[in-house]
Design a protein around this motif. Sequence first.
Motif, PDB file in Angstrom:
ATOM      1  N   LEU A 142       0.825  -1.218   0.000  1.00  0.00           N
ATOM      2  CA  LEU A 142       0.000   0.000   0.000  1.00  0.00           C
ATOM      3  C   LEU A 142       0.855   1.263   0.000  1.00  0.00           C
ATOM      4  N   ALA A 171       0.531   4.144  -2.698  1.00  0.00           N
ATOM      5  CA  ALA A 171       0.259   5.523  -2.284  1.00  0.00           C
ATOM      6  C   ALA A 171       1.322   6.485  -2.810  1.00  0.00           C
ATOM      7  N   LEU A 178       0.669   9.547  -5.331  1.00  0.00           N
ATOM      8  CA  LEU A 178       1.059  10.925  -5.011  1.00  0.00           C
ATOM      9  C   LEU A 178       1.806  11.568  -6.175  1.00  0.00           C
ATOM     10  N   VAL A 197      -3.191   3.170  -6.003  1.00  0.00           N
ATOM     11  CA  VAL A 197      -3.614   2.928  -4.617  1.00  0.00           C
ATOM     12  C   VAL A 197      -4.574   1.744  -4.564  1.00  0.00           C
ATOM     13  N   THR A 207       0.990   0.525 -10.537  1.00  0.00           N
ATOM     14  CA  THR A 207       1.882   1.231  -9.624  1.00  0.00           C
ATOM     15  C   THR A 207       3.226   1.487 -10.267  1.00  0.00           C
TER      16      THR A 207
END
Length: 297
Positions: free
Chosen positions: A28, A32, A36, A236, A297
Amino acid sequence: GLVMVAFQLLIEVTIFSFSSLPIFLAPLIGGAFSGLLIYFGRNEIQGSGISKAIEITHKPSALRKGTTITKMIATSVSIGTGNPVGREGPAVLIGAGVGSQIGHRLGFKDPSHLRVFLMMGSAAATAGIYRAPLGGALFATEAPYKRDARLGYFVPTIIAAITSFIVFSGIYSFITQTNSNPLFTFQASYQFTLAETPLLIFFGVVAGLVSILFAVSLMATRNFFTVKLPDWADPVFGSLLACVVIFLAALVAGPSLTIAGMGYEVINFLAENPQPILILIILLFSKLFASSSSSMT
């Protein structure tokens, strides 16, 4: 070669930094962090990087400044936190970015000339990070095209790939004070007989079908995230799904057979410690779907 040394060291630092966190929660953080970066406008880090590298190979001017650094950092954090993704896609994009920068610095403006630098960069990066110079050169000349490879680019790409391989192997070994070991450390011996040919063909068919399923899963996941979620939320939510799959797979197969991370250690373990076929199937599909989710990701 030097950039891939930095990339590999950065991955190892992040893996060590997050190694104390539960493996079903750490991804995670990687998701995250990517979210961002995307929220602040670095959308080029989305996906594995191969599709973006292919795009800029055909449109060399489409590469945004800073892509190399942001992709390197985002991927390192993603892998370091345990997201089930690999280095090959990001390495291809990072190498293409380095090749593009070198081409521009040398004064080349024509897209056909810059394309050669992009392909040399992709080949060199792949060859360095995987210590496979021939594979890197072949990949860079084949992947951007639907049909025939551009063998006219093969000579410059193989030279770049061999050079990167030598630089990476030498400098990485010097910095870490370790030998440049192969990814797979197990010993394998096999004597081929004609009677086993049908079994090998069957294995190839199964592997091809699984590859198709993986490709379809990747595209379906990407399309779903693109339509249903804002760009910054894709990594996310993807890493959250990966955490769930990692946790469930660990409950069934055990923590030593985790699908988190790149997976080389698990492959080495399985090669030396055979497991029931049901466990292998669970690991296969868990890795497939977790990697599809984490690809954002």
